[in-house]
Structure formats: C-alpha cells, structure tokens
Design a protein around this motif. Structure first.
Motif, PDB file in Angstrom:
ATOM      1  N   UNK A   1      30.097  35.552  34.270  1.00  0.00           N
ATOM      2  CA  UNK A   1      31.438  34.790  33.860  1.00  0.00           C
ATOM      3  C   UNK A   1      31.889  35.467  32.643  1.00  0.00           C
ATOM      4  N   UNK A   2      31.200  35.933  31.893  1.00  0.00           N
ATOM      5  CA  UNK A   2      31.618  36.357  30.724  1.00  0.00           C
ATOM      6  C   UNK A   2      32.177  37.926  30.805  1.00  0.00           C
ATOM      7  N   UNK A   3      31.822  38.598  31.903  1.00  0.00           N
ATOM      8  CA  UNK A   3      32.271  39.960  32.457  1.00  0.00           C
ATOM      9  C   UNK A   3      33.004  39.997  32.947  1.00  0.00           C
ATOM     10  N   UNK A   4      33.562  38.740  34.463  1.00  0.00           N
ATOM     11  CA  UNK A   4      34.755  38.752  34.332  1.00  0.00           C
ATOM     12  C   UNK A   4      36.037  38.289  34.310  1.00  0.00           C
ATOM     13  N   UNK A   5      35.478  37.363  33.037  1.00  0.00           N
ATOM     14  CA  UNK A   5      36.966  37.261  32.055  1.00  0.00           C
ATOM     15  C   UNK A   5      37.187  38.397  31.491  1.00  0.00           C
ATOM     16  N   UNK A   6      35.754  38.987  31.034  1.00  0.00           N
ATOM     17  CA  UNK A   6      36.675  40.369  30.120  1.00  0.00           C
ATOM     18  C   UNK A   6      37.520  41.336  30.860  1.00  0.00           C
ATOM     19  N   UNK A   7      36.874  41.346  32.271  1.00  0.00           N
ATOM     20  CA  UNK A   7      37.550  42.355  33.201  1.00  0.00           C
ATOM     21  C   UNK A   7      39.406  41.484  33.589  1.00  0.00           C
TER      22      UNK A   7
ATOM     23  N   UNK B   1      35.980  33.925  24.574  1.00  0.00           N
ATOM     24  CA  UNK B   1      36.144  33.512  23.452  1.00  0.00           C
ATOM     25  C   UNK B   1      34.444  32.381  24.206  1.00  0.00           C
ATOM     26  N   UNK B   2      35.188  31.312  24.450  1.00  0.00           N
ATOM     27  CA  UNK B   2      34.115  30.128  25.185  1.00  0.00           C
ATOM     28  C   UNK B   2      33.281  30.643  25.823  1.00  0.00           C
ATOM     29  N   UNK B   3      33.145  31.928  26.702  1.00  0.00           N
ATOM     30  CA  UNK B   3      32.363  32.357  27.636  1.00  0.00           C
ATOM     31  C   UNK B   3      31.041  33.048  26.399  1.00  0.00           C
ATOM     32  N   UNK B   4      31.805  34.022  25.534  1.00  0.00           N
ATOM     33  CA  UNK B   4      30.519  34.473  24.637  1.00  0.00           C
ATOM     34  C   UNK B   4      30.193  33.880  23.628  1.00  0.00           C
ATOM     35  N   UNK B   5      31.059  32.461  23.656  1.00  0.00           N
ATOM     36  CA  UNK B   5      29.802  31.416  23.348  1.00  0.00           C
ATOM     37  C   UNK B   5      28.759  31.122  23.657  1.00  0.00           C
ATOM     38  N   UNK B   6      29.498  30.596  24.996  1.00  0.00           N
ATOM     39  CA  UNK B   6      28.447  30.224  25.895  1.00  0.00           C
ATOM     40  C   UNK B   6      27.339  30.953  25.778  1.00  0.00           C
ATOM     41  N   UNK B   7      27.241  32.176  26.923  1.00  0.00           N
ATOM     42  CA  UNK B   7      26.623  33.232  27.378  1.00  0.00           C
ATOM     43  C   UNK B   7      25.541  33.326  25.566  1.00  0.00           C
TER      44      UNK B   7
END
Lengths: 132, 132, 132, 132, 132, 132
Positions: free
Chosen positions: F71-77, F85-91
C-alpha cells in the motif's frame, strides 16, 4: 479504429482541409497522421489543438529539436503509446540521433526514480529552493 | 521532517561524507540539499542514486542544460513538488532563463493534453511511425 | 489472454454465476465482459468490486450518464486502454452522443494541461479557495 | 511564491489587463486567481490558455456544471493540489452540492481502482467494445 | 520492434555479452528478455540499469519474492504493459501463487482508490503521522 | 481543512459512530485519523471504503505487513502526500523497520525508472511472458 473513426483529406470539409493543409505546409510533409484525422470529427478541437501545437513548438527561446525531445520525454514518462511513436518520429526528423534518444531516455528514467524517492521519503523543500 | 530525518555532514559517516564531498565538488557548491541528506540513512541507495545522477546528467550527446530542463519537464509532468523546486533551481544555475522556463512549461502542458486526446480517442499508431 | 484467464458463465461456480446474473440484470444485457471474467478467479474481489460499482454508478445526486462520462474522463486521463474502450461503450449506451464525447475529451485534455501548468509554476493556493 | 512570482492587475501591461478583464467578465467575478497571475509572465501562454479554457468550458453539448465537475474529477485523479482547490470552488459556484461532490469523488476513486485491476490482470479488450 | 531494435547475444559486443551473461547467471535462466536487448544499444544505460536492478532486487531486509511483488504492484499501478507481463512472470518464478497475485491486485486497486479520495477531499495530514 | 470538513466522534451519527468503533477495534487504536473523518460526510462511501479496506488488508495469502508495505509502495509511486504519511505509520506499526522501508523505496524508484525505459523504448512483450 479510433473511437469516432478517421476523416481522410478527401472526405474532409473545407474547414478541416484548410487545417490539414496548414499542418502539411508547416511540417513540410505530404500526409496527415491519425491523431489529426481522429480529432477532425470535432473541428473546434482540431483547430485549437493544432494552433496551440503550432505556436508552442515553433522555435523561440528553445529550438525546435529541444522542444520535440521534451515532448517525447513527457510522452515517455506518461507512457502514451501513440505519442511515443509519433514524437519519436518527429524528434528524429528534427535531428535527434540514436545517442541523443538514449540519453533522453536515461534522464526520463532517472527523473521518474528520484521523483518517487523524494516523495516517498517525504523530503521537505530546502529553504534555498523556495522562490523569494 | 523527512521520514527518516536528515543526516548532516557533521553527523555523517566517512562513507557518506565521501559522497557528499563528491556531490559538492561535481556541482561546484558548498552545501548538500535535503534529498541527499534523507537518502543518507541508506548509504547503498545514496551512492547508487548519486552515481547514476552524476553519470546521466553529465554532458554527452545532450548538453547539461538540455538535460536539466528535461528533468524539470518530467518532474513538472509528474507533479513532484520537491523535484520541481530543486530542478528549477538546478536548471536556472545551468543557464535556463525565464523565457526558456515558460516555453518548457508550455511544451509540458501541451504534451499532457495531447497524450490524453490520443489515448482517449483510441488513436491507432500510424504504420509510418512503427519502427521497422 | 488475461493473467489468470477468463471464467465463462458455463464454467463458473454458483457463487460467481449469481454475480454474473446480477451484472446482466442490472445492466440489462445478456453477456459478461472480460473484466469480470478475469476477476472471477478471485470471487471476493469480484463481488466487492461489482457491489461497489453497482452502488456508485446508480443514479443519485448525479444521473447515470454523468457518472459514466466521469468514469470515462478519469480512464482517458489515466490512459487505461481497456477502461477507455469499455466505458466509451457504457457511456454511449447511457446516452452519450459524439458531440458530448468530443466535449468531454476536450475538458480532459485541458485539465491535464492546466494541472501541469499549476504545479510546474509552483502556484500557491489562493486564500479564497481554502476551505474554512 | 510561484516560480516567476505573480503579476497583479495594477502591475500588468495593457495586453495582460485585457485578458484579466475578459476572465473577470466571463466569470462574473472581480478578482483574478493565482494561476493566471503566475502565467502572466508569459503573455502568449496566458492568452492561449485562457482562450482554450473559455472555449472548452462554455456550455455546449454538455452544460457548464457537468464540465466543471469533470475538470474536478480529472484534477482529483491527478492529485493536483492547486487544481483541486480551485476547481472545487468553481464547481460549487456552478451549482455542485456536497452530495454531488461526494458522488463525484466516489466515481473518481472507483475508476482509479478498476483501471489498475483491468491493466494489472492484463484484460484484453472485448471484441464488442472495439470500434468498427 | 523497439525504437532502436534488439541486440541478440550473437550480435552483441563483448561488453554487452558480459552483462547478458551476468543477467542469465544471476537469474538462473538461459535467455535474455527484450527489455535488456532494447537497452543494449546504449551499453552505459544497460550496465547501470542491470547493476541497479541486481543490487536492489537481491534479498536483504526484504526477501526476493516480496520485492518482486512490490515491483509488480508499482508496474500495475503505473499501467506499464511490458512491465506487468515481465514482472508477473518474475514474481511467479519467485513463488507468487494465484492467490497471492489476486490479493496483491486488490491492494493495488484499493490504494489507487483511497489515494484519490484523500487528495480529492483535501485531507490534511494528521499531526500524529508527521515525523518528529 | 478538508473540503467538507471533519466529523469528530462526538458529532457523529450512530451510523458513523458504529463504523468509527469498528475501525478502532480492528486497528486496536483509540483514535480516528482524518481520512475517515473527511469521508464521514458521505456515510455510504465511508462504510464501503472501510469495509473494502478491512477485507483487503486482512491477512490471507499475504501477511498484513506485506500488504501494508505494498500500500505504501503504491502511494509513494502515486506521490500522494497524505497516503504516504498515513501508510508509513501503518506499515511501521505492522513491523516495517527503517531497513525495510529503505529497500521498499529502492524498489519503488527502480520500478518507476524501468517502467519508463520499457515504454519509452517501445519494447514488445516477449512471447514467453504472454499468458497462454
């Protein structure tokens, strides 16, 4: 075939023919590529798009080759198949060599990589990069 | 602050300092911008990214200014805030004038428009544009 | 063929058939397009995706045609070949004329152009545009 | 501040003022938002962009509200912060209610999801969706 | 055929052959896929790209399968046809099952949807999500 | 503030509160982040989005940490600021270390680079990569 089909020169209205003629004269060529023949179903969009392209791509502070290569760089970055094919041809016609193409693609690849690294690492803009 | 924070020169390991030194020497500047200080938490990525950027952006078949402007064109097309700010500064340092910037942006805008028109109208690639 | 292949109605489990039946009943058609037949290998994703599409595309504050055209506008902007083809068909079935299609595409093209101009020029959001 | 800064009405040349006047008259408003003030450093781009926006967004086969909402849908899909803010305001002014906004966003989200499912599963275009 | 064509093993210079050999040895395979044969016209880009891929995709804090699936997730999100096909094959070779593929695609779809909802609703970052 | 503002727990209807309660129970946390509070103005979208996220992100063929990192990889892409920000925290909460984050970002960067090289060079899909 394209969504609305293509309008060839022979089938075109005088309004569309005049635009086709200007495209061929400006580009010093004797044919019209599919992009314009697809847009011709909407003469207003055809005219506006052509006039914008003609104005933007004319040499100015940047020469024509640099502009064609930038157009290709953006099209490659956006991964638009038609646009990559047509603007590779256009850039070559304007003087792009294989070596220039390869360097252009290396820049496009690198920019796409570092864009994600910058965003993914949540890097703040440096004060020195902010416009006054 | 960036996800992993920044590593300033004073805090950096000798390995990272050597890369910072090479960045500053190559760019003829006396500071390191946030992008590199964020990547420095992963020295392998810092080194690989810097070495790629250094090799790709060096003058070759394309001059340094053209490459910087292409980098900016891709970054603007991708709408990466950090990259637009940093590469606008880099391109200016390399000689981009306000007039060149304005023409660059006009090309980027036009390419993004026509990319969607070509795809949205489902335009097939012309035979003449296909590579042999 | 798609990554996992397609599951036709005849081969489908009762669970998948029930979803196919609902798709055909809702859309008043007698066939299932490839998108659903590809997803059918993962019945949970098939069901969730269909139920979301069914709920979202039903007339509400926006009518069905407007929603179909918005779906097409986003797909054209994203340059998804399959989605452009399928949602052009869906929008036409819902009443989109050639003239409406052409205006839709003009808006999509313009929005993609101005999005990059706004980002590329680093334009700050006007105070009046900020939500209170 | 934007890359080249803003040009306010008072500082503008007669050429730019005439465009500002047309923007305000067309939109029935008494101010100019930052986008145009940033473009004003390049009067050719300012004029061409405004004339295109004016022509494209005028009611035709699609009404003005539908066009504004499509513009917002594309801007949200592209994640352009400035454009989302400005076109949310423009769409509201044209009559978009909160309920319409919420449905619009649901369509944008769904289209972005299904675009990736279609491409990721490598779904071929159905014969029936191909244009004749 | 690709823009510059392909360079097969038999036609390749010793420099390119050495890279091809390393690709085949590292991947424990006996053929070279088109991506590398297209890049081989620019040996510098071929070498740099391969060395980066080799270093990045090697097992580390993340295992090889997880990395291959992330690569596929990004390629699906970007809708790159070639990359989806090649990295689906690579991920399967590394152990990705159909069930894992389906869950991966569901995550990619959902992330693309919620990315647009977050941006479209102009959601501010929560204080707790900001890095200290 | 977000386009429609935020709805806090205290102001929420019982319908919305029930979803908030399920979010907090599922995530074993005592607060609701802004994304959900912005969507709460449209309870149908709030419920559908949450139920989809809950189903998709639950462990299955892929574990929860791998899904969060994808999820974070896609959001960063996609360069979505809120989502990064939110999925870095979640991961991180799911177990992502700094070393895993750094490798994830390296993969995202590399995939974005090679996606453009493949498309820009117009590389055809190898026969072996085509699904039977």
């Amino acid at each position: 075939m394209a969504t609305l089909g293509f309008i060839d020169y022979e089938q075109a209205t005088p309004e569309v023919r005049a635009i086709y003629d200007d495209i061929m004269a400006t580009r010093q060529t004797d044919w019209i590529n599919n992009f314009w023949k697809a847009l011709a179903h909407d003469p207003a969009t055809l005219r506006r798009t052509w006039q914008s392209v003609k104005a933007i791509m004319a040499p100015g502070a940047l020469d024509a080759l640099t502009k064609e290569m930038m157009y290709l760089a953006v099209s490659a970055s956006n991964q638009c198949g038609y646009c990559i094919a047509s603007h590779t041809a256009a850039a070559r016609k304007a003087g792009m060599t294989d070596a220039m193409f390869a360097e252009l693609m290396a820049v496009v690849g690198m920019a796409n990589e570092s864009n994600r690294l910058a965003s993914g690492y949540q890097v703040e803009i440096d004060e020195r990069f902010k416009t006054p």
